[in-house]
Design an enzyme around this catalytic site. Structure first.
Site, PDB file in Angstrom:
ATOM      1  N   ASP A 146      -4.490   9.835   9.754  1.00 35.21           N
ATOM      2  CA  ASP A 146      -3.174   9.366  10.154  1.00 35.21           C
ATOM      3  C   ASP A 146      -2.676  10.026  11.432  1.00 35.21           C
ATOM      4  O   ASP A 146      -2.916  11.210  11.683  1.00 35.21           O
ATOM      5  CB  ASP A 146      -2.169   9.617   9.024  1.00 35.21           C
ATOM      6  CG  ASP A 146      -2.433   8.722   7.836  1.00 35.21           C
ATOM      7  OD1 ASP A 146      -2.490   7.501   8.038  1.00 35.21           O
ATOM      8  OD2 ASP A 146      -2.600   9.240   6.713  1.00 35.21           O
ATOM      9  N   GLU A 160       0.867  -1.179   0.000  1.00 39.78           N
ATOM     10  CA  GLU A 160       0.000   0.000   0.000  1.00 39.78           C
ATOM     11  C   GLU A 160       0.904   1.230   0.000  1.00 39.78           C
ATOM     12  O   GLU A 160       1.770   1.383   0.868  1.00 39.78           O
ATOM     13  CB  GLU A 160      -0.905  -0.004   1.231  1.00 39.78           C
ATOM     14  CG  GLU A 160      -1.870   1.165   1.286  1.00 39.78           C
ATOM     15  CD  GLU A 160      -2.660   1.212   2.583  1.00 39.78           C
ATOM     16  OE1 GLU A 160      -3.243   2.276   2.865  1.00 39.78           O
ATOM     17  OE2 GLU A 160      -2.680   0.205   3.324  1.00 39.78           O
ATOM     18  N   TYR A 178     -11.460  -2.854   4.322  1.00 42.65           N
ATOM     19  CA  TYR A 178     -10.414  -2.467   5.266  1.00 42.65           C
ATOM     20  C   TYR A 178     -11.078  -2.183   6.611  1.00 42.65           C
ATOM     21  O   TYR A 178     -11.809  -1.219   6.766  1.00 42.65           O
ATOM     22  CB  TYR A 178      -9.706  -1.214   4.745  1.00 42.65           C
ATOM     23  CG  TYR A 178      -8.439  -0.816   5.463  1.00 42.65           C
ATOM     24  CD1 TYR A 178      -8.376  -0.696   6.843  1.00 42.65           C
ATOM     25  CD2 TYR A 178      -7.283  -0.519   4.736  1.00 42.65           C
ATOM     26  CE1 TYR A 178      -7.216  -0.323   7.488  1.00 42.65           C
ATOM     27  CE2 TYR A 178      -6.113  -0.130   5.375  1.00 42.65           C
ATOM     28  CZ  TYR A 178      -6.089  -0.033   6.746  1.00 42.65           C
ATOM     29  OH  TYR A 178      -4.937   0.357   7.378  1.00 42.65           O
TER      30      TYR A 178
END
Length: 248
Positions: free
Chosen positions: A47, A36, A161
């Site tokens: 993040d 990825e 995911y």
């Protein structure tokens, strides 16, 4: 996209520079089943500190979307390992959704994650990805409802995911109990493969998640920390770390 069980490794493109990224991908390729590759962005809201800093380093190095596509093209000269590009919707929208997906596909990418694109707003994007046979991946959190999880499963042509916790990316000491509850629930609902990420940093984490029923595990911040520490010389350290994580 991958053969179960899959080790999915994440790094940020352009950190610390373009040439190093290709070297890192080739190092990861020794043991990773999927790579990825994050497209650097100024506001990576999903993040934590580690990957935020990687985005800053990559942007300071002048990394552009076109550079990321070039990295994938060069990687394709050496390997056919699946590559997933991770980004936010702003770079996709500014480039034009059709153009972005086509160029990513032409470069050799197998799938896309657009972190902040809700599945409910993704019809145009999904139609374009289907046209170019680009794999789609949507994220589900521990508090995602069963109904929405079904929508995410339907929209994800590559894999779903699963976010293991409440919060942003970043290495943790242990896997959240929420991850195991989400895997159990998702196994009942989803037909697509399930990959779990956020907070995964150790071989024991990988083992626990796979035993719980995950089809793949995503490791990112633990690898980005190595790049932060060793810079352009990180390849061998990355290879060693991924070998440790590749338990099956």
């Amino acid at each position: 996209m991958f053969i179960r069980p899959a080790l999915i490794t994440f790094i940020t493109a352009g950190d610390p520079n373009i040439k190093a990224t290709l070297d890192f991908m080739l190092a990861l390729d020794k043991y990773a089943d999927v790579i990825e590759l994050g497209i650097p962005f100024s506001d990576p809201m999903a993040d934590g500190r580690t990957i935020q800093k990687a985005n800053v380093r990559a942007l300071k190095a002048g990394t552009k979307v076109k550079d990321v596509f070039e990295i994938v093209k060069e990687f394709r000269e050496h390997s056919d390992t699946s590559v997933v590009l991770m980004t936010y919707y702003n770079p996709v929208y500014r480039r034009g959704v059709d153009r972005f997906v086509k160029e990513a596909k032409d470069a050799g990418a197998n799938g896309l994650i657009i972190v902040d694109l809700p599945v409910e707003e993704a019809s145009e994007y999904l139609n374009i990805c289907e046209r170019y046979k680009m794999g789609t991946i949507f994220l589900a959190a521990p508090n995602t409802s069963d109904e929405r999880l079904r929508l995410i499963d339907e929209a994800s042509s590559a894999f779903v995911y699963l976010i293991s916790l409440y919060g942003t990316t970043g290495a943790r000491e242990r896997v959240s109990k929420l991850a195991f509850k989400l895997i159990k629930r998702a196994k009942r609902i989803c037909r697509k493969p399930l990959a779990v990420g956020f907070g995964v940093s150790k071989a024991e984490h990988v083992s626990e998640l796979l035993k719980a029923g995950a089809d793949g595990v995503v490791v990112g911040s633990a690898l980005v920390e190595i790049i932060e520490k060793y810079g352009e010389e990180a390849s061998e350290k990355l290879k060693k770390k991924v070998k440790e994580l590749k338990i099956l």
